[in-house]
Design a protein around this motif. Structure first.
Motif, PDB file in Angstrom:
ATOM      1  N   GLY A 140       0.824  -1.204   0.000  1.00 13.33           N
ATOM      2  CA  GLY A 140       0.000   0.000   0.000  1.00 13.33           C
ATOM      3  C   GLY A 140       0.853   1.246   0.000  1.00 13.33           C
ATOM      4  N   ASP A 141       2.118   1.139  -0.447  1.00 15.45           N
ATOM      5  CA  ASP A 141       3.053   2.251  -0.305  1.00 15.45           C
ATOM      6  C   ASP A 141       3.895   2.458  -1.559  1.00 15.45           C
ATOM      7  N   GLU A 142       3.369   2.096  -2.734  1.00 13.78           N
ATOM      8  CA  GLU A 142       4.162   2.284  -3.942  1.00 13.78           C
ATOM      9  C   GLU A 142       4.065   3.715  -4.457  1.00 13.78           C
ATOM     10  N   GLU A 143       2.875   4.302  -4.344  1.00 15.50           N
ATOM     11  CA  GLU A 143       2.681   5.669  -4.822  1.00 15.50           C
ATOM     12  C   GLU A 143       3.138   6.708  -3.798  1.00 15.50           C
ATOM     13  N   GLY A 144       3.540   6.257  -2.619  1.00 17.53           N
ATOM     14  CA  GLY A 144       3.989   7.152  -1.566  1.00 17.53           C
ATOM     15  C   GLY A 144       5.490   7.105  -1.382  1.00 17.53           C
ATOM     16  N   PRO A 145       5.949   7.176  -0.136  1.00 23.06           N
ATOM     17  CA  PRO A 145       7.399   7.192   0.129  1.00 23.06           C
ATOM     18  C   PRO A 145       8.120   5.899  -0.237  1.00 23.06           C
ATOM     19  N   SER A 146       7.378   4.800  -0.336  1.00 25.50           N
ATOM     20  CA  SER A 146       7.973   3.487  -0.637  1.00 25.50           C
ATOM     21  C   SER A 146       8.999   3.081   0.402  1.00 25.50           C
ATOM     22  N   ILE A 147       8.687   3.366   1.645  1.00 27.93           N
ATOM     23  CA  ILE A 147       9.585   3.025   2.752  1.00 27.93           C
ATOM     24  C   ILE A 147       9.069   1.813   3.514  1.00 27.93           C
ATOM     25  N   ASN A 148       7.773   1.778   3.770  1.00 27.80           N
ATOM     26  CA  ASN A 148       7.187   0.711   4.593  1.00 27.80           C
ATOM     27  C   ASN A 148       6.440  -0.319   3.770  1.00 27.80           C
ATOM     28  N   GLY A 149       6.849  -0.486   2.526  1.00 29.58           N
ATOM     29  CA  GLY A 149       6.152  -1.400   1.641  1.00 29.58           C
ATOM     30  C   GLY A 149       6.995  -2.551   1.159  1.00 29.58           C
ATOM     31  N   THR A 150       7.120  -2.667  -0.148  1.00 30.10           N
ATOM     32  CA  THR A 150       7.764  -3.819  -0.780  1.00 30.10           C
ATOM     33  C   THR A 150       9.150  -4.101  -0.236  1.00 30.10           C
ATOM     34  N   LYS A 151       9.938  -3.063  -0.042  1.00 32.57           N
ATOM     35  CA  LYS A 151      11.312  -3.254   0.426  1.00 32.57           C
ATOM     36  C   LYS A 151      11.347  -3.988   1.753  1.00 32.57           C
ATOM     37  N   LYS A 152      10.488  -3.608   2.690  1.00 34.85           N
ATOM     38  CA  LYS A 152      10.501  -4.249   4.008  1.00 34.85           C
ATOM     39  C   LYS A 152       9.880  -5.646   3.965  1.00 34.85           C
ATOM     40  N   VAL A 153       8.906  -5.851   3.090  1.00 30.23           N
ATOM     41  CA  VAL A 153       8.364  -7.209   2.937  1.00 30.23           C
ATOM     42  C   VAL A 153       9.467  -8.136   2.442  1.00 30.23           C
ATOM     43  N   LEU A 154      10.219  -7.703   1.456  1.00 27.63           N
ATOM     44  CA  LEU A 154      11.306  -8.523   0.917  1.00 27.63           C
ATOM     45  C   LEU A 154      12.370  -8.807   1.972  1.00 27.63           C
ATOM     46  N   GLU A 155      12.683  -7.811   2.782  1.00 32.29           N
ATOM     47  CA  GLU A 155      13.658  -8.019   3.859  1.00 32.29           C
ATOM     48  C   GLU A 155      13.154  -9.062   4.855  1.00 32.29           C
ATOM     49  N   THR A 156      11.848  -9.025   5.146  1.00 30.69           N
ATOM     50  CA  THR A 156      11.256  -9.997   6.062  1.00 30.69           C
ATOM     51  C   THR A 156      11.332 -11.405   5.486  1.00 30.69           C
ATOM     52  N   LEU A 157      11.006 -11.538   4.201  1.00 31.25           N
ATOM     53  CA  LEU A 157      11.064 -12.853   3.559  1.00 31.25           C
ATOM     54  C   LEU A 157      12.492 -13.396   3.558  1.00 31.25           C
ATOM     55  N   LYS A 158      13.441 -12.536   3.260  1.00 29.70           N
ATOM     56  CA  LYS A 158      14.836 -12.974   3.240  1.00 29.70           C
ATOM     57  C   LYS A 158      15.287 -13.426   4.620  1.00 29.70           C
ATOM     58  N   ALA A 159      14.879 -12.684   5.644  1.00 33.70           N
ATOM     59  CA  ALA A 159      15.300 -13.011   7.012  1.00 33.70           C
ATOM     60  C   ALA A 159      14.788 -14.371   7.451  1.00 33.70           C
ATOM     61  N   ARG A 160      13.654 -14.776   6.937  1.00 35.63           N
ATOM     62  CA  ARG A 160      13.124 -16.088   7.338  1.00 35.63           C
ATOM     63  C   ARG A 160      13.383 -17.177   6.297  1.00 35.63           C
ATOM     64  N   GLY A 161      14.230 -16.872   5.314  1.00 36.73           N
ATOM     65  CA  GLY A 161      14.701 -17.891   4.393  1.00 36.73           C
ATOM     66  C   GLY A 161      13.808 -18.167   3.205  1.00 36.73           C
ATOM     67  N   GLU A 162      12.868 -17.276   2.895  1.00 41.91           N
ATOM     68  CA  GLU A 162      12.004 -17.479   1.727  1.00 41.91           C
ATOM     69  C   GLU A 162      12.663 -16.858   0.508  1.00 41.91           C
ATOM     70  N   THR A 163      12.726 -17.636  -0.556  1.00 37.93           N
ATOM     71  CA  THR A 163      13.382 -17.205  -1.782  1.00 37.93           C
ATOM     72  C   THR A 163      12.370 -17.085  -2.907  1.00 37.93           C
ATOM     73  N   ILE A 164      12.412 -15.972  -3.617  1.00 34.08           N
ATOM     74  CA  ILE A 164      11.612 -15.781  -4.825  1.00 34.08           C
ATOM     75  C   ILE A 164      12.500 -16.108  -6.019  1.00 34.08           C
ATOM     76  N   ASP A 165      12.001 -16.949  -6.908  1.00 38.00           N
ATOM     77  CA  ASP A 165      12.807 -17.341  -8.064  1.00 38.00           C
ATOM     78  C   ASP A 165      12.623 -16.397  -9.244  1.00 38.00           C
ATOM     79  N   HIS A 166      11.392 -15.963  -9.502  1.00 40.17           N
ATOM     80  CA  HIS A 166      11.111 -15.003 -10.562  1.00 40.17           C
ATOM     81  C   HIS A 166       9.920 -14.158 -10.146  1.00 40.17           C
ATOM     82  N   CYS A 167       9.890 -12.928 -10.664  1.00 41.01           N
ATOM     83  CA  CYS A 167       8.810 -12.016 -10.275  1.00 41.01           C
ATOM     84  C   CYS A 167       8.336 -11.206 -11.478  1.00 41.01           C
ATOM     85  N   ILE A 168       7.048 -11.006 -11.556  1.00 37.45           N
ATOM     86  CA  ILE A 168       6.465 -10.101 -12.533  1.00 37.45           C
ATOM     87  C   ILE A 168       5.717  -9.017 -11.767  1.00 37.45           C
ATOM     88  N   VAL A 169       5.944  -7.780 -12.134  1.00 35.73           N
ATOM     89  CA  VAL A 169       5.276  -6.642 -11.515  1.00 35.73           C
ATOM     90  C   VAL A 169       4.195  -6.164 -12.476  1.00 35.73           C
TER      91      VAL A 169
END
Length: 394
Positions: A140-169
């Protein structure tokens, strides 16, 4: 969990999402709409809420079906830009009205229509089964500052060992018609705030003052005159644009005490934000050494240039688009930034979605046929992706 027997209509999902007035940072129920469609398909839906100093708290949704690899992720955003001048709209921006074969409303093109199309495609794949995982990363933060959105979700996934192989936006990448453009990269962006400080005084006594304006103008002239590059095989030339020059001076007989300018550089992969900041400082230092100018420069890089080299993944998406639309997509890096700039550090990523002619405009809309066909394209991508991975493993 048994998937719903009734096929999802992407138009219905898109209209429901538009009826949620999710102007950044408000969610307004948009993520709940997606959960209601995804949970019955077996997706594990997880809300991730992040906060940061001086920025709004943001709700994000990470929904995953399956736990194995390969892991295919669809990334998008349910937040939208403000309506702007309400009188310029001929429809209610948040009614999801259908008129003459088109769905109207804020977010129809950017990018609730694309999200709806992917959810409909995911239902078709979920009903038949597949080997691997499908996820949706919705911020919910792509059109805004983009601080509390995708970047932090990805950091959370990485920290718990979840790997994305390919992505389409699902950004609206197409220009004239559905299927004509896929984004395989984006230029970077750096903003600069340049201030030259002098000494205020009366224009009749310039020897008692220090006019900062000529010194600022000389810095800007040298920065603007420099050819950064001539482009590359996949990127257009980098460009510097001066977006504001201001002294805040309402008097005609006063030499100002300071002068300010704002500039932006959109750059290709021949540069980094750090290298461009150093270049700007070197230019300003040279002028300062010659003129005695005192200056400050604040530079902020909002995204680095990146390229997902054309290959099997982009070819898969291009083939799916061509099969459904009959159009051969152009592989491009044009346009502004998106959350793909964060995803690129975690997985190969490309962008593909609806035509973008009306995004951020009054009466934003998307063709119903385009929304339906985009679901068909996403379905073909998913089928080809998991079939290809199975063949590679055989």
């Amino acid at each position: 969990m048994t998937a719903p027997a009734t096929p999802y209509r992407p138009l219905d999902i898109a209209a429901e999402l538009i009826r949620c007035p999710s102007v950044t940072p408000e969610d307004a129920g948009a993520l709940a709409v997606l959960e209601r469609y995804l949970a019955p398909l077996g997706f594990a839906c997880e809300r991730m809420r992040f906060s940061d100093k001086d920025t709004p708290d943001i709700d994000n949704l990470y929904a995953r079906l399956g736990s194995g690899r390969p892991h295919f992720c669809f990334a998008g955003h349910t937040d939208v830009v403000p309506v702007g001048e309400a009188a310029a709209w001929t429809v209610d921006p948040f009614a999801g009205e259908v008129r003459d074969g088109r769905l109207y409303g804020r977010g129809a093109a950017d990018m609730k229509g694309s999200i709806a199309s992917f959810v409909a495609a995911a239902q078709r794949i979920a009903a038949e089964g597949f080997q691997g995982s499908i996820s949706l990363l919705i911020t919910g933060d792509e059109e805004g500052p983009s601080i509390n959105g995708t970047k932090k979700v990805l950091e959370t996934l990485k920290a718990r060992g979840e790997t994305i192989d390919h992505c389409i936006v699902g950004e609206p990448t197409c220009v004239e018609r559905l299927g004509d453009m896929i984004k395989v990269g984006r230029r970077g962006s750096i903003n600069g705030w340049l201030t030259v400080t002098g000494c205020q005084g009366h224009v009749a006594y310039p020897h008692l003052a220090d006019n900062p304006v000529p010194k600022l103008l000389e810095m800007l002239r040298r920065l603007e005159a420099h050819l950064l590059d001539e482009g590359t095989a996949h990127f257009q030339p980098s460009n510097l644009e001066i977006t504001s020059v201001d002294v805040g001076n309402s008097a005609t007989n006063v030499i100002p005490g300071s002068a300010r300018a704002v500039l932006n550089i959109r750059f290709n992969d021949l540069h980094t934000g750090a290298s461009l900041e150093k270049w700007m400082r070197d230019v300003c230092d040279a002028v300062a050494a010659e003129t005695g100018a005192r200056y400050t420069l604040k530079a902020v890089t909002s995204g680095e240039a990146f390229l997902t080299p054309p290959g099997a993944f982009s070819a898969l998406i291009a083939a799916a688009a061509q099969k459904v639309t009959g159009v051969t997509p152009e592989l491009s890096t044009s346009g502004g930034t998106s959350d793909a700039r964060f995803i690129r550090a975690h997985a190969p990523v490309v962008e593909f979605g609806l035509p973008n002619q009306t995004m951020h405009k009054a009466d934003e809309n998307a063709g119903i046929d385009d929304i339906t066909r985009l679901a068909d394209i996403y379905e073909a991508v998913l089928r080809g992706y998991f079939a290809g991975q199975a063949e590679a493993a055989a």
